[in-house]
Scaffold this motif. Structure first.
Motif, mmCIF file in Angstrom:
data_model
loop_
_atom_site.group_PDB
_atom_site.id
_atom_site.type_symbol
_atom_site.label_atom_id
_atom_site.label_comp_id
_atom_site.label_asym_id
_atom_site.label_seq_id
_atom_site.Cartn_x
_atom_site.Cartn_y
_atom_site.Cartn_z
ATOM 1 N N MET A 1 0.355 -4.521 -5.991
ATOM 2 C CA MET A 1 -0.589 -3.461 -6.337
ATOM 3 C C MET A 1 -0.779 -3.277 -7.835
ATOM 4 O O MET A 1 -1.757 -2.703 -8.273
ATOM 5 N N LYS B 1 -1.025 1.599 -10.085
ATOM 6 C CA LYS B 1 -1.118 2.127 -8.725
ATOM 7 C C LYS B 1 0.252 2.367 -8.101
ATOM 8 O O LYS B 1 0.412 3.246 -7.248
ATOM 9 N N SER C 1 0.853 -1.179 0.000
ATOM 10 C CA SER C 1 0.000 0.000 0.000
ATOM 11 C C SER C 1 0.893 1.234 0.000
ATOM 12 O O SER C 1 2.104 1.134 0.284
#
Length: 283
Positions: free
Chosen positions: A77, A81, A35
């Motif tokens: 991801m 992204k 993330s």
């Protein structure tokens, strides 16, 4: 292809220099980008550690783990992204960034957001991929295939330099030894340096990997990372590649061979002492 260009003995990624006779530098980060917050958290922690130790650091993470053991394994991801996050880490933290590329079309796009394009070990002989990476002008770090002898990497490096790019590094990550096992031959390190002329990196975490060792995922023997890293640095290398994570036992990939982030600083400090001793006659 330009056969007259040789590999540069010193390669710069941002403000970090890699050279077999230079002080040790480190490539480190989590196996995959989980993330934005996770990536920035680890990158910030590693930057603070590198500043305290006064060692060059390149941040490493992958946007796609395209060679997972099982199709059900978490891959990351994805490119779209990840690229803005890579760019943010570079701009806000000032860290050079390294990530893997798997396809020809990814190279130019990824090069806009990172400093080093890494060619995975399984793809190290893919000529078109090597040429596409070389064409970006970025540093190209090629991992030696588990199936190659160290002297075979001279031909791999020649493909990158033949593409007009002298900024290439080679990374040793162990050789296949029977089923689900790798072995690190420390003779490979000086052989790689001598046969390619490029800076040599030792991948201390993937060298303890047990490919496919858990059936649907790879295992690993994390406790041997410091052992192999010290041995490699004692031989003499330009840099060490260490995957690290705050909670490796719950990481989506390569957890068994990643170093806990809490142990990273002490390990690198120890390696720097070995490096200073190994290179004391060359400085």
């Amino acid at each position: 292809m330009n056969a007259k260009i040789s590999a540069a003995p010193v390669v710069s990624a941002g403000n970090v220099k890699f050279g077999n006779a230079l002080p040790l530098a480190v490539i480190a980060g989590p196996c995959q980008l989980e993330s934005r917050a996770h990536g920035l958290e680890i990158a910030s922690a590693l930057k603070e550690i590198a500043a305290r130790l006064k060692i060059g650091l390149v941040y490493k993470t992958s946007f796609d783990k395209a060679n997972r053991t099982s199709a059900s394994g978490a891959r990351g991801m994805g490119l779209d992204k990840a690229l803005p996050i890579f760019a943010e880490i570079r701009s806000t933290l000032g860290l050079p960034v390294l990530t893997d590329v798997h396809e020809i079309d990814q190279c130019a796009r990824v090069a806009e957001a990172v400093d080093v394009l890494q060619i995975p070990a399984f793809l190290c002989r893919q000529t078109d991929l090597l040429l596409a990476a070389a064409a970006t002008g970025k540093v190209v770090n090629v991992k030696k295939g588990q199936f190659l002898a160290p002297w075979d990497m001279a031909n791999v490096v020649a493909k990158v330099t033949g593409g007009g790019n002298p900024n290439v590094m080679v990374t040793e990550r162990g050789a296949s030894f029977g089923y689900n096992t790798l072995v690190s031959d420390m003779r490979a390190l000086p052989i790689l340096a001598r046969s390619t002329g490029a800076p040599v990196i030792f991948d201390a975490t993937h060298s303890v990997q047990q490919p496919g060792g858990k059936g649907t995922s790879s295992g690993g023997e994390r406790e041997f990372v410091p052992v192999l890293a010290r041995a490699a640095v004692a031989v003499g290398v330009a840099g060490v590649f260490i995957e690290t994570h705050p909670d490796p036992d719950n990481a989506p990939s390569d957890g068994p061979n990643m170093v806990p982030l809490k142990d990273f600083e002490a390990l690198v400090k120890n390696l720097m002492a070995f490096d200073a001793l190994a290179k004391s006659e060359t400085r």
